[in-house]
Design an enzyme around this catalytic site. Structure first.
Site, short mmCIF file in Angstrom:
data_model
loop_
_atom_site.label_atom_id
_atom_site.label_comp_id
_atom_site.label_asym_id
_atom_site.label_seq_id
_atom_site.Cartn_x
_atom_site.Cartn_y
_atom_site.Cartn_z
N CYS A 118 -12.85 -2.98 0.11
CA CYS A 118 -13.31 -2.27 -1.09
C CYS A 118 -13.25 -0.76 -0.86
O CYS A 118 -13.08 -0.30 0.25
CB CYS A 118 -14.75 -2.66 -1.39
SG CYS A 118 -14.96 -4.43 -1.60
N LYS A 145 7.35 -8.20 5.77
CA LYS A 145 7.64 -7.27 4.67
C LYS A 145 8.06 -8.03 3.42
O LYS A 145 7.57 -7.78 2.33
CB LYS A 145 8.75 -6.29 5.07
CG LYS A 145 8.35 -5.25 6.07
CD LYS A 145 7.66 -4.04 5.48
CE LYS A 145 6.20 -3.97 5.59
NZ LYS A 145 5.48 -4.30 6.75
N GLU A 177 5.15 -10.21 1.91
CA GLU A 177 3.93 -9.55 1.42
C GLU A 177 4.18 -8.75 0.14
O GLU A 177 3.23 -8.46 -0.58
CB GLU A 177 3.29 -8.68 2.49
CG GLU A 177 4.03 -7.43 2.88
CD GLU A 177 3.22 -6.59 3.89
OE1 GLU A 177 2.00 -6.50 3.77
OE2 GLU A 177 3.85 -6.04 4.80
C1 AGP Z 1 1.66 -4.42 7.06
O1 AGP Z 1 2.71 -4.25 6.13
C2 AGP Z 1 0.46 -5.08 6.44
N1 AGP Z 1 -0.01 -4.34 5.35
C3 AGP Z 1 -0.61 -5.45 7.44
O2 AGP Z 1 -0.07 -6.48 8.24
C4 AGP Z 1 -1.11 -4.34 8.41
O3 AGP Z 1 -0.10 -4.00 9.32
C5 AGP Z 1 -2.31 -4.90 9.19
O4 AGP Z 1 -3.34 -5.21 8.28
C6 AGP Z 1 -2.84 -3.93 10.25
O5 AGP Z 1 -3.30 -2.75 9.64
P1 AGP Z 1 -3.63 -1.48 10.58
O6 AGP Z 1 -2.35 -1.09 11.26
O7 AGP Z 1 -4.16 -0.44 9.64
O8 AGP Z 1 -4.66 -1.94 11.58
#
Ligand code: AGP
Length: 598
Positions: free
Chosen positions: A2, A474, A477
């Site tokens: 959030c 990629k 998602e």
């Molecule tokens: C990546 O495209 C995703 N949005 C997700 O897997 C992201 O890499 C993951 O949540 C880790 O986030 P962070 O690097 O901010 O810890």
């Protein structure tokens, strides 16, 4: 995750609505505000996008000096107006980011005190508790302090109380929170990107520091030593960010990578990492989630190959629950673009409890993970808005590459000539990335063909298996096409059963020591009539009669940087597939930019 924002200003509603707009990138399903106006709190909420909330606000003339706002990414209770924040009880309204793990016990206790609840959320217990303690004639500060003392889990909350004091309160435990004293007002938010141009100086509160904001100043409530707030310069203000001529932040961030690599490779100087004594560590463990985990996987290969350091990698949500063996001679590295991922933060705290050295590799240098690690390094990607991580991934790899060169120098596992060759390879990055991006339209053609399918298998070998995994992540998602990735040699051990005309296989096959092995894997695929797409070097094409939109030529490039170049077509393929399917590229469904809940 959030987003929360609050403002005390002459017209507080505008900075709050602007802030909610800057928080949209985090992903959300509903939003709302509470405004203290004419001695009453008005709470307006809406499901769906922020425009729905603005539509509801336009139906009435509203303004006031104290306002809080929230974008909700549903954890407890489905997306609905009732479950949207702020949650109000009597003269108290609250916005919350995090999870209250003991909310059911608290709800039961409150119900025994005669409280009734309208939502299915955990957050709603907070205003009810504060209201309960105010009714027992505790001061505002005492009521909030007594409430949070009962909360188990993670929270960053903004509290609006309808009283003559017109104070706004903020407090956190485990979830991110930033405070800012501007010229026109005082502000609190989940991250500095939500703050506008009036927030040049910011402060990151520690856990359980109760902050009181009003039109005169910002004070620390529960600190008898009258501790002063030490502000720092806000480097994350999102006003400097725009999409430019691009159709999405993600597209902009993909093309930004050339300039970023130019900056990172302007010198192959690795002195920034000389503070790490690689000769004193017997093992590196790299812990991360999602895309950052795939960067860790490639870093493992580099540290072992070029510096002869044993490396273990782990997914943050698994790490601390498997009772890992952690030695004091071990370096644990926590990779996180946002620096706020709850799983990674919890893993960091576990490693610290086991006395391991902790290093954070982040894009937000004042983030929780950066502040709690023994030392932290920035990846210099600049604010990344697209939920699907692209430029941050490349910068993570670039920094790991430089760290590996430093480790190789210190440990002298490879000789100075080989290190110099690796350094020269690194300097080629911007040029090679630009060459690939210049032919981006070819990936549009490939995406057009690929989007006809509902599933895709991605294959790679060696380090490029992680690029296959990143490519699959990629694609799924942001286009919602199901995609899986395998080491190509694994295909014959089961997944090959999936192959038929409806199961396309995309192979990452630049020229390297594994090309011949990979070509035989490709022929296994062809023999089962599965459609095949190759991201590879020209020599592959001699073996396989592919159509133009089934083959993307990678430039000749040194093996040590193939992961950094091969990921670019993966990013473009996902971007163009999602665009062709009409998906929201920057804010894909169900996803948040940083997952601050476990
Ligand atoms: C990546 O495209 C995703 N949005 C997700 O897997 C992201 O890499 C993951 O949540 C880790 O986030 P962070 O690097 O901010 O810890």
């Amino acid at each position: 995750m959030c987003g929360i924002i609050g403002a005390v200003a002459e017209t507080a509603i505008k900075p709050v609505l602007d802030g909610l707009g800057r928080l949209e990138y985090r992903g959300y399903d509903s939003s709302g505000i509470s405004l203290l106006s004419n001695n009453e709190i008005q709470t307006i909420k809406a499901q769906g996008k922020l425009t729905n909330l603005k539509q509801r606000l336009s139906e009435q003339v509203l303004d006031g000096e104290c306002c809080i706002g929230h974008t909700r990414w549903a954890t407890h209770g489905r997306a609905s107006v009732t479950n949207a924040h702020p949650h109000q009880c009597g003269q108290v309204s609250v916005v919350h980011n995090g999870i209250i793990e003991n909310y059911l016990q608290l709800k039961h206790q409150l119900a025994q005190w005669g409280h009734h609840f309208s939502s299915a959320t955990d957050s709603e217990v907070i205003p009810h508790l504060i209201n309960h303690y105010l009714s027992q004639h505790l001061s505002e500060e005492e009521a909030i302090a007594k409430t949070v003392a009962q909360l188990k889990g993670s929270y960053a909350i903004g509290v609006l109380i309808n009283s003559t004091s017109k104070n706004l309160y903020a407090i956190k435990q485990g979830s991110p929170l930033v405070i800012s004293q501007g010229n026109e007002g005082a502000y609190m938010a989940s991250d500095a990107m939500a703050l506008g141009s009036d927030s040049g100086k910011i402060y990151y509160p520690n856990d359980n520091e109760l902050i009181k904001l009003n039109t005169h100043d910002i004070t620390l409530c529960n600190d008898s030593s009258n501790k002063r707030i030490h502000y720092i310069k806000n480097k994350q203000s999102s006003d400097a960010i725009s999409k430019g001529q691009h159709s999405s932040y993600m597209e902009k961030e993909i093309f930004e990578q050339v300039d970023l690599m130019k900056r990172l490779s302007v010198s192959n100087d690795t002195d920034e990492y000389s503070s790490i004594n690689f000769n004193q560590i017997n093992k590196i463990t790299i812990i991360a989630c999602g895309t950052s985990y795939y960067a860790a996987s490639i870093a493992k290969s580099w540290f072992e190959k070029y510096a002869n350091i044993l490396v273990e990698i782990d997914i943050a949500s698994e790490y601390r629950y498997r009772s890992p063996i952690v030695s004091e001679k071990e370096l644990t590295i926590f990779v996180s673009q946002s620096g706020e991922t709850a799983d990674t933060l919890a893993a960091l705290r576990y490693a610290k409890s086991k006395k391991a050295q902790t290093l954070a590799l982040v894009n937000v240098i004042n983030s929780s993970i950066a502040r709690e690690a023994d030392f932290s390094f920035e990846i210099y990607a600049g604010p990344e808005i697209g939920v699907a991580s692209t430029k941050a991934f490349s910068c993570q790899l670039a920094i790991f590459y430089k760290m590996t060169l430093e480790a190789a120098k210190q440990r002298e596992f490879i000789d100075a000539n080989e290190i110099s060759v690796l350094a020269k390879n690194f300097m080629q990055l911007p040029y090679l990335m630009e060459k690939v991006l210049q032919r981006c339209l070819e990936m549009k053609d490939m995406a057009k063909k690929l989007t006809k399918f509902s599933n895709v298998l991605f294959l790679g070998r060696g380090e490029l298996t992680a690029i296959a995994q990143e490519g699959a992540l990629k694609l799924k998602e942001i286009s919602y096409i199901h995609a899986e990735a395998y080491a190509a040699g694994e295909l014959k051990h089961g997944p090959i059963a999936l192959l038929d005309e409806q199961m396309p296989v995309l192979v990452i096959a630049p020229k390297n020591g594994l090309t011949d092995k990979l070509l035989s894997n490709i022929q296994e695929v062809q023999a089962r009539n599965a459609p095949i797409f190759i991201i590879g070097d020209r020599s592959n094409k001699q073996y396989i009669n592919l159509q133009e939109d089934e083959f993307f030529e990678l430039p000749e490039m040194p093996e040590s940087i193939q992961a950094l170049i091969s990921v670019i077509p993966m990013q473009l393929l996902a971007l163009y597939s999602a665009q062709q399917l009409g998906k929201n590229v920057d804010q894909p469904r169900n996803l948040a930019k940083s997952v601050t809940v476990e």
